[in-house]
Design an enzyme around this catalytic site. Structure first.
Site, PDB file in Angstrom:
ATOM      1  N   GLY A  46     114.909 -52.856  68.790  1.00  0.00           N
ATOM      2  CA  GLY A  46     114.371 -53.634  68.265  1.00  0.00           C
ATOM      3  C   GLY A  46     114.402 -53.843  67.061  1.00  0.00           C
ATOM      4  CD  GLN A  48     110.006 -50.578  62.793  1.00  0.00           C
ATOM      5  OE1 GLN A  48     110.488 -49.606  61.705  1.00  0.00           O
ATOM      6  NE2 GLN A  48     108.988 -50.698  61.437  1.00  0.00           N
ATOM      7  CB  SER A  78     117.740 -53.771  73.157  1.00  0.00           C
ATOM      8  OG  SER A  78     118.072 -53.160  74.117  1.00  0.00           O
ATOM      9  CE  LYS A 109     100.941 -53.881  76.495  1.00  0.00           C
ATOM     10  NZ  LYS A 109     100.906 -54.741  77.245  1.00  0.00           N
ATOM     11  CG  HIS A 132     101.039 -45.457  66.750  1.00  0.00           C
ATOM     12  ND1 HIS A 132     100.271 -45.726  66.139  1.00  0.00           N
ATOM     13  CD2 HIS A 132     100.998 -46.397  67.669  1.00  0.00           C
ATOM     14  CE1 HIS A 132      99.554 -46.318  66.112  1.00  0.00           C
ATOM     15  NE2 HIS A 132      99.358 -46.999  67.576  1.00  0.00           N
ATOM     16  N   GLY A 158     110.300 -54.036  59.894  1.00  0.00           N
ATOM     17  CA  GLY A 158     111.764 -52.825  60.091  1.00  0.00           C
ATOM     18  C   GLY A 158     112.424 -53.715  59.041  1.00  0.00           C
ATOM     19  CG  ASP A 217      98.039 -47.463  63.050  1.00  0.00           C
ATOM     20  OD1 ASP A 217      98.762 -48.259  61.850  1.00  0.00           O
ATOM     21  OD2 ASP A 217      98.453 -48.324  63.907  1.00  0.00           O
ATOM     22  CD  GLU A 221      96.992 -51.633  65.426  1.00  0.00           C
ATOM     23  OE1 GLU A 221      97.870 -51.294  64.548  1.00  0.00           O
ATOM     24  OE2 GLU A 221      96.547 -51.088  65.953  1.00  0.00           O
ATOM     25  CB  SER A 414     101.199 -52.918  68.239  1.00  0.00           C
ATOM     26  OG  SER A 414      99.957 -52.470  68.094  1.00  0.00           O
TER      27      SER A 414
END
Lengths: 493, 487
Positions: A46, A48, A78, A109, A132, A158, A217, A221, A414
């Site tokens: 994707g 990143q 992808s 996920k 992460h 990204g 993080d 967020e 995310s």
């Protein structure tokens, strides 16, 4: 799997939470040597995945991509991303066994499923990288003991990771080594080399831990970054419309206002942002934000407490197991707000007007940034980490709102951030109901300076400037911003 | 009484504290078509922007539209500098981005851009189609805006202007980046517009202008003066010849006698082939001219050499003695060369000061992110002096006239005394005299063992040191030959 953080004794919890050290340039003198000639396989292609891979290859490293069989057979995006840029693409079975470094850049996920599929195929003594730490810290994923586990987390989308690299710079990056998985002691060397490969070493690198990254993080967020920007935007828009301001104007002011205002934040911190206001407006914004901090502090503390205890991740993972029932419901509700449905009007708003006519948002942002920062630091997170997860990222998220409003923000961030954002928003709105009754259009929609002569009390102004400039987020921010002064200005308006 | 089309009295425009135009007066009567020329930095562009309503001003500025005309009552200003946005309204591109492939299409296709314009201006798409062949836009439906070359971008905005036929049309440097044939066709189109009742204002110092032009003017000290013809335009001051800084008189260290070796190189985007079976060798000390029509693949070819193109990894390319994709970084490659191109200029960090822009050449970065050593500081001072940029060194790059910006970027490419200089249309947007000046500097620089690849359109406006020529046509090498002598 048990929550990793909760299995630790208190002294270890505190130790890992308190990891944050701003790294000196000289620590990157070895460049990409630690990964030179090694086989790097990235899982996922994707934004990143693709952009980090392009950077790593352009730094002279050997990069290929592995995707699930279906993604390859069906030639999904992808697969096309990777093959169109002339990367080798293969299935897990084909590529993972050859890899010295496996970089997992799939969505949070999917981590458990991806790791369960990939780990048995990894060769003895290889390295696994995350961007992460949720899977390790909150889900408690156990990684084979011969494998080294590192984290390299660029603190930008990204596309920025790529854009800054090709202009010879980079984006601020956080790196970590999981203390349970560093059998050969090579974790830091590889994390640093990876960071050099993406250009991160030029923009400031924070040596952190999986625990500190996750707990800060999540906090950033769901409170200041997404939660408060969403709440503040909706309340501001509704207030203007209620007070008879043209809806197209209100929509534009809110959609682009956060971006213009936080651009000042990016360059000069909270005080730089406040300095864009006239003296009387600054004093007003200061008073409003003090009030907002008092009102919202308990909510910020509750979010931090639930994150530390694991309550937040537990609830969210239950929703994952339930087919995202809550997430999807809340997402749909956000799409139905009047702000979301009113297109930005065809009016010109000058840059300074965004400050003068939107004093309320300046107050929201000061309150949110300082509260998030203070609450994180109180919980044992180091100021450097707290800075990145609050002030630093605010302009980046504001940029997504400028593009396509809240729906876009929630699409880009995310799932974890989105879930937390809705939780915050739902709790915050009722909390601010009384406060919003006191807000008039001079604070949102019209120029606060209109009809005022601009005079202020010297002593009061000096005192306020002093408080703003000497807040800890400003002191640590000045140091960290120096390392990334060259970051490109975002130009959209 | 017939009203003037444009009536300007006591027009004053300030940029922050700098007065650009002061008490300027100008009257454009129906049937008049003006060419504005003269020295750079006098305020020509500012005047055009004021008429188009893009900059604030004081004084009187009236545009009197003809209510009986079938043409749209509108002033269209076509700027010299073209910035396009992606689907999300973002201008934040970087120039290498056109070489990276992302499946999500970030920009509109050219056709979608035309359709969007048609809707906005109430035009018929069929009316623009006849221009497509003339301007080489046959493949509009599957070309993304970001894939266009700089010359094609310029044509795109000219096409829109021709299509719209506004009552007043102002074009800043209409010939930028156009090859000879396109220029002739454009001038014919201008004459047709004038015939149809469009009032034309062109800003240019070019020698060949459309026949409809019947008035000439230049700006001095913030005021407009009419002159008899373009021959009467004020010229730039002759550049005082200076000796090349000592460190640039040393021959660069050559790492390999073969700088570039490409064998059967292919570049394709999906079905579209941009380069086909290119084989080319550049040896140390050679001075190459690279030519081809707009969109023939010149910039793509160069991007393979300077490390910017991802498809270099899938091709047989040897750069400076090292096989591409054998563990070198793009920064290792860039260390050998200095490059300038219109795209790079577009996306260059416009917020950088002149000295920072020049000094960034030491590190091949777009913008300066490191401190300079004492020695580098000395080199920087010498280079700024040589390029007459000393007085401007603390100004922002984007506040200089275009010609000076290009010289600053040329200074950036040579500051580390690289083995190979790649100058991709370095004079695009510059007028004749600026071009002469620029090329004289290039000739001087190249006397000391440099290797050169130069892209340029007009054979009278090239450096005289060029000795070999490669011509591309639709992605294929059409010919490779020696250049004997250009006048």
């Amino acid at each position: 799997m048990a929550n990793y953080f909760n299995t630790l004794p208190l002294r270890d919890q505190l130790h890992q939470l308190g990891q944050a050290e701003f790294m000196n340039n000289s620590e990157f003198a070895d460049g990409v040597d630690a990964l030179k000639g090694k086989k790097i396989v990235i899982v996922g292609c994707g934004a990143q995945g693709l952009n980090q891979g392009l950077n790593l290859r352009d730094s002279g490293l050997d990069v290929s991509y592995t995707l699930r069989k279906e993604a390859i057979e069906q030639k999904r995006d992808s697969w096309k991303n990777a093959t169109d840029n002339n990367f080798t693409v293969g299935t897990y079975e084909e590529l993972i066994p050859t890899a010295d470094l496996v970089i997992n850049l799939t969505p949070d996920k999917q981590h458990t499923a991806v790791i369960n599929a990939v780990m048995p195929l990894m060769k003895e003594g290889a390295t696994l990288s995350y961007s992460h730490g949720f899977n390790i810290v909150e889900e408690g994923m156990q990684i084979r003991k011969d494998i080294t586990v590192i984290m390299v987390a660029p603190k930008c989308p990204g596309s920025e990771v790529r854009a800054e690299y090709v202009r010879g710079f980079g984006v601020p990056t956080l790196i970590a080594v999981h203390p349970e998985n560093d059998p050969q002691g090579k974790g830091w060397a590889e994390a640093k080399a990876y960071c050099v490969g993406t250009g991160g070493h030029r923009a400031g690198v924070l040596k952190s831990s999986f625990v500190a990254e996750v707990k800060s993080d999540l906090m950033g967020e769901q409170t200041i970054l997404c939660g408060l920007l969403q709440t503040g935007s909706i309340l501001s828009f509704d207030k203007m419309v209620e007070q008879g301001i043209d809806a197209g104007y209100a929509s534009k002011l809110v959609q682009y206002g956060v971006e213009v205002i936080t651009e000042a934040l990016k360059h000069g911190g909270v005080s730089g942002m406040m300095d864009r206001l006239s003296n009387p407006a600054k004093i007003k914004a200061f008073e409003l934000s003090e009030e907002l901090k008092d009102i919202m502090r308990p909510l910020f503390q509750k979010h931090q407490d639930d994150i530390i205890s694991g309550e937040f991740s537990k609830t969210m993972m239950e929703d994952w197991a339930n087919g995202d029932a809550n997430l999807l419901k809340w997402r749909a509700e956000t799409g139905e707000t009047a702000f979301e449905k009113t297109p930005a009007g065809d009016v010109k708003i000058a840059e300074q007007e965004y400050f003068d006519n939107y004093t309320l948002m300046v107050a929201f942002i000061r309150a949110g940034v300082e509260l998030a920062f203070e609450t994180m630091v109180e919980a044992g997170i180091k100021p450097e980490s707290a800075y990145y997860e609050s002030l630093h990222e605010t302009p980046l998220i504001a940029n997504t709102i400028a593009r396509k409003k809240l729906f876009e923000m929630n699409r880009v961030i995310s799932d974890t951030a989105e879930y937390g954002c809705y939780l915050f928003d739902q709790a915050c709105k009722p909390l601010l109901a009384e406060f919003m009754k006191t807000v008039q259009t001079d604070l949102v929609g019209k120029n606060y300076n209109a009809g005022k002569d601009g005079s202020v009390d010297n002593a009061q102004l000096v005192e306020i400037n002093d408080i703003l400039r000497n807040h800890e987020v400003e002191i640590v921010g000045r140091k960290l911003r120096q390392a990334m002064t060259a970051m490109k200005a975002i130009k959209t308006v | 009484m017939i009203e003037p089309v444009v009536h300007i009295a006591n027009l004053t425009v300030q940029h922050q504290y700098h007065v650009v135009l002061q008490d300027l007066n100008w009257q454009i009567e129906p049937g008049q078509h003006w060419l504005i020329g003269g020295r750079s930095g006098t305020g020509k562009t500012t005047l055009a922007q004021a008429i188009a309503g893009h900059v604030p001003y004081s004084g009187i500025l009236n545009v009197n539209f003809d209510n009986h005309s079938p043409l749209p009552a509108e002033v269209l200003y076509v700027s010299n500098w073209y910035q396009f946005t992606n689907l999300e309204g973002d201008k934040n591109f970087y120039y290498q981005q056109r070489y990276n492939k992302h499946q999500t299409n970030d920009t509109l296709t050219v056709q979608a851009e035309f359709l969007h314009f048609a809707k906005e201006k109430h035009l018929q798409f069929d009316d623009v189609k006849p221009y497509f062949e003339t301007f080489g836009f046959e493949n509009v439906h599957d070309t993304q805006l970001i894939e266009l070359s700089s010359g094609e971008h310029k044509k795109l905005q000219l096409l829109k202007a021709l299509w719209l036929k506004p009552q007043v049309l102002i074009i800043d440097q209409p010939y930028t980046g156009l090859d000879r044939q396109s220029r002739q066709e454009l001038n014919q189109a201008f004459d047709d517009l004038a015939q149809a009742g469009v009032t034309l204002i062109l800003i240019s110092n070019d020698q060949t202008v459309p026949t409809c032009i019947n008035h000439f003017a230049e700006i001095q000290e913030g005021q407009l003066f009419e002159v008899s013809s373009q021959a009467a335009f004020s010229r730039e001051k002759e550049r005082a010849r200076k000796p090349l800084p000592h460190f640039l008189q040393k021959s660069p260290r050559i790492t390999s006698q073969t700088m570039v070796k490409m064998s059967n190189v292919d570049v394709r985007y999906g079905e579209k082939e941009v380069l086909k079976k290119i084989s080319w060798e550049v040896k140390a000390g050679e001075k190459w001219l690279l030519q081809g029509h707009n969109g023939s693949g010149k910039s793509t070819l160069l991007s393979l050499i300077n490390g910017d193109h991802p498809q270099a990894y899938a091709n047989d390319i040897v750069l400076f003695g090292k096989q591409r994709g054998s563990g070198e970084s793009i920064w290792d490659i860039k260390a050998h060369l200095g490059i300038i191109s219109p795209e790079m200029h577009w996306y260059f960090d416009q917020s950088a000061k002149v000295w920072q822009s020049v000094a960034s050449g030491f590190f091949d970065s777009v913008g300066l992110f490191r401190n300079l050593s004492f020695e580098n500081q000395q080199f920087l001072d010498q280079v700024l002096d040589f390029f007459d940029l000393k007085e401007d060194k603390n100004k922002l790059l984007n506040t200089l006239p275009l010609g000076k910006q290009r010289l600053a970027l040329l200074a950036r490419t040579v500051i580390k005394n690289p083995e190979l200089l790649i100058l991709d249309e370095p004079c695009q947007g510059l007028d004749y005299e600026q071009t002469q000046h620029f090329n004289a500097v290039v000739d001087e620089l190249c006397t000391y063992g440099k290797t050169l690849i130069y892209v340029g359109h007009f054979e009278t406006q090239l450096p005289s040191c060029l000795e070999k020529k490669i011509i591309l046509d639709k992605g294929i090498v059409q010919s490779i030959e020696d250049i004997l002598q250009y006048a």
